[in-house]
Scaffold this active site. Structure first.
Site, PDB file in Angstrom:
ATOM      1  N   GLY A   1       0.822  -1.200   0.000  1.00 14.55           N
ATOM      2  CA  GLY A   1       0.000   0.000   0.000  1.00 14.55           C
ATOM      3  C   GLY A   1       0.857   1.249   0.000  1.00 14.55           C
ATOM      4  O   GLY A   1       1.952   1.272  -0.568  1.00 14.55           O
ATOM      5  N   ASN A   2       0.380   2.296   0.650  1.00 14.30           N
ATOM      6  CA  ASN A   2       1.097   3.570   0.643  1.00 14.30           C
ATOM      7  C   ASN A   2       1.973   3.736   1.879  1.00 14.30           C
ATOM      8  O   ASN A   2       1.839   3.012   2.868  1.00 14.30           O
ATOM      9  CB  ASN A   2       0.110   4.736   0.514  1.00 14.30           C
ATOM     10  CG  ASN A   2      -0.850   4.809   1.692  1.00 14.30           C
ATOM     11  OD1 ASN A   2      -0.453   5.015   2.833  1.00 14.30           O
ATOM     12  ND2 ASN A   2      -2.145   4.640   1.424  1.00 14.30           N
TER      13      ASN A   2
ATOM     14  N   VAL B   1       0.219   4.551   5.547  1.00 18.33           N
ATOM     15  CA  VAL B   1      -0.253   3.380   6.286  1.00 18.33           C
ATOM     16  C   VAL B   1       0.906   2.440   6.599  1.00 18.33           C
ATOM     17  O   VAL B   1       0.921   1.790   7.648  1.00 18.33           O
ATOM     18  CB  VAL B   1      -1.350   2.646   5.496  1.00 18.33           C
ATOM     19  CG1 VAL B   1      -1.828   1.410   6.245  1.00 18.33           C
ATOM     20  CG2 VAL B   1      -2.522   3.583   5.222  1.00 18.33           C
ATOM     21  N   GLY B   2       1.898   2.398   5.718  1.00 18.03           N
ATOM     22  CA  GLY B   2       3.070   1.566   5.978  1.00 18.03           C
ATOM     23  C   GLY B   2       3.748   1.932   7.286  1.00 18.03           C
ATOM     24  O   GLY B   2       4.205   1.054   8.034  1.00 18.03           O
TER      25      GLY B   2
ATOM     26  N   GLU C   1       5.614  -3.274   0.989  1.00 23.36           N
ATOM     27  CA  GLU C   1       5.637  -3.042  -0.451  1.00 23.36           C
ATOM     28  C   GLU C   1       4.886  -1.743  -0.725  1.00 23.36           C
ATOM     29  O   GLU C   1       3.650  -1.721  -0.728  1.00 23.36           O
ATOM     30  CB  GLU C   1       4.998  -4.229  -1.183  1.00 23.36           C
ATOM     31  CG  GLU C   1       5.747  -5.542  -1.013  1.00 23.36           C
ATOM     32  CD  GLU C   1       7.119  -5.524  -1.646  1.00 23.36           C
ATOM     33  OE1 GLU C   1       7.357  -4.685  -2.553  1.00 23.36           O
ATOM     34  OE2 GLU C   1       7.965  -6.340  -1.260  1.00 23.36           O
TER      35      GLU C   1
ATOM     36  N   CYS D   1       1.537   0.419  -8.938  1.00 20.96           N
ATOM     37  CA  CYS D   1       2.644   0.972  -8.141  1.00 20.96           C
ATOM     38  C   CYS D   1       3.934   1.085  -8.946  1.00 20.96           C
ATOM     39  O   CYS D   1       4.766   1.933  -8.662  1.00 20.96           O
ATOM     40  CB  CYS D   1       2.865   0.127  -6.889  1.00 20.96           C
ATOM     41  SG  CYS D   1       3.288  -1.591  -7.222  1.00 20.96           S
TER      42      CYS D   1
END
Length: 487
Positions: free
Chosen positions: A197-198, A201-202, A219, A253
């Protein structure tokens, strides 16, 4: 966990209970044998082949993905990952023998891979099948139990996986929901967390994992540049660039985020791109069965705002009701424009002019490390410069995105674009612990010279052995009577 949405109290109970149940299953040892792992992989394969039409429909409902694109970027990719793991799993599981230093012989040393335990996979919405199941292939191949959290932004695919995965796999639970359910999951103890994800949030995932010292694979994404110079085959470059950028309506991505083109290649590229887009999607891409839609209204509004700066070369048309944004190419975009400061994640391609490869490298290095870097050039010196002087998750010459299709290449980011990697053997290793196992016979007892009390003879032996094994640590040697200190 499917069906009617549970209350908050039920959620607080069911999510911990799910993790406890999976850990109890893992602790029985049932997931460790090769036969169990192979059965899970074959189950995933059956899920994909038995429910192809349902998967196609879910992907269309969520992202307006065409049938061909669904097979190329979703179903086919997971099948390839499963088949690769089925072919090589027993080889991956074999202990790896390593050399033992002479001073420790006789002995044998091996690396054994063992499963980590119960893993959490948090998937994104843009490739809701591939980016949910590909990590699961690695987790199951490595002998783990797993909790899968599909994205709530792709509800049709999420519901389909929630209904099918428990039927085709064992020791796998699916938790549907949004932020609240993800937060509850992150409060549990897992043995590995795999998040796609982004970066925002990572960071939340990494912080939650740190409370239990849980290893993570992140990732993420970022702005993946494409460099183009005058040595490129421009017709092929334009086709490949347009394919990589506008597949899944740019919501990829590893899509080329922006282009850096040299002055002598600029006009050829700008001349080729509009016609290439028409060849791929027709005069009105809105009517093409090969062109998708933006995932939701929030992302549509965000992308619409990114088209405000720069000159329009192609596209620019949008429809809020359909969440449609045409394949759009912008030129002469200010470096400070929003489209150049955040990941685009949509069908908008800014093109900037750079003097040469050196200026391109400076431009790339002044920003966060990208997930992918693409270079369309036949100039060997330019290729060497990009390889040696930039850092990215992956570097691909003359094509975007295709490195994801090579199972023996690890895929992952670096810095802001992520940490850790997967695909093929790398996935197996990501979800495994590589345990060193050393065995030394008791006779003859070759360690007797290192036992106390120490003598000048034992010191000489130890000093010599250390110098041979670790030259930097072993020299210079001092006598046991030398009490002086120094650097």
């Amino acid at each position: 966990m499917t069906g009617t949405a549970p209350s908050v109290t039920q959620q607080h109970q069911e999510i911990p209970e799910t993790v406890i149940r999976l850990r109890a299953t893992f602790d029985t040892g049932v997931t460790r044998p090769a036969a169990w792992r192979l059965r899970q992989l074959r189950g995933l394969r059956s899920l994909l082949t038995n429910h192809t039409r349902s998967i196609e429909k879910a992907l269309y409902d969520d992202l307006r993905k065409g049938r061909t694109e669904s097979h190329l970027t979703e179903i086919g990719g997971v099948l390839a990952e499963v088949d690769h793991a089925l072919r090589y799993l027993k080889r991956w599981m074999k202990p790896q023998r390593v050399a033992v230093p002479l001073n420790l012989k006789p002995a044998t040393a091996r690396i054994h891979t063992e499963p980590l335990g119960v893993c959490l996979i948090i998937a994104p919405w843009n490739y809701p099948l591939t980016l949910t199941l590909n990590p699961l292939v690695g987790a199951l191949a490595a002998g783990n139990a797993a909790v899968v959290k599909p994205s709530e932004l792709a509800p049709a695919t999420s519901a389909l996986l929630a209904g099918l995965l428990p039927r085709y796999t064992e020791a796998v639970a699916v938790v549907e929901g949004a932020v609240e359910e993800t937060t509850l999951l992150l409060e549990q103890r897992f043995d590995h967390i795999f998040y796609t994800g982004n970066g925002t949030v990572g960071r939340i995932v990494a912080a939650a994992a740190a409370r239990n010292l849980t290893p993570t694979t992140l990732e993420l994404g970022g702005k993946s540049p494409a460099f183009i110079d005058e040595t490129a085959d421009m017709a092929t470059t334009a086709r490949r660039l347009a394919w990589g950028k506008f597949t899944n309506a740019g919501q990829t991505c590893v899509a080329p985020d922006y282009v850096l083109v040299t002055p002598s290649a600029r006009n050829s590229l700008l001349s080729a791109l509009p016609g290439t887009i028409r060849e791929m999607f027709g005069p009105d891409p809105r009517t093409s069965s090969d062109y998708g839609r933006i995932i939701n209204d929030r992302h549509f509004q965000r992308l619409s705002g990114l088209m405000a700066e720069g000159d329009l070369l192609a596209g620019g048309v949008s429809d809020v009701e359909e969440r449609y944004i045409a394949p759009t190419v912008l030129i002469d975009v200010p470096h400070s424009a929003a489209v150049m400061t955040e990941e685009i994640f949509g069908p908008i391609l800014p093109i900037l002019t750079v003097r040469d490869v050196d200026e391109a490298i400076d431009f790339i290095n002044a920003r966060d490390k990208p997930l992918s870097l693409y270079a369309f050039t036949r100039d060997k010196a330019a290729r060497r410069a990009l390889a040696d002087r930039t850092s990215s998750g992956g570097l691909v010459y003359n094509a975007p995105m295709i490195h994801l299709g090579v199972p023996n290449l690890p895929f992952g980011g670096v810095g802001e674009s992520g940490m850790g990697a997967y695909h093929g053997r790398t996935s197996f290793d990501t979800f495994s612990h590589r345990k060193p196992v050393l065995s030394k016979p008791t006779r003859p007892d070759t360690l007797r010279l290192i036992y106390a009390p120490h003598t000048s003879r034992s010191f000489a032996f130890i000093a010599k052995a250390v110098a041979r094994t670790h030259p930097l640590l072993g020299a210079p040697h001092r006598s046991p009577r030398d009490r002086t200190t120094g650097q």
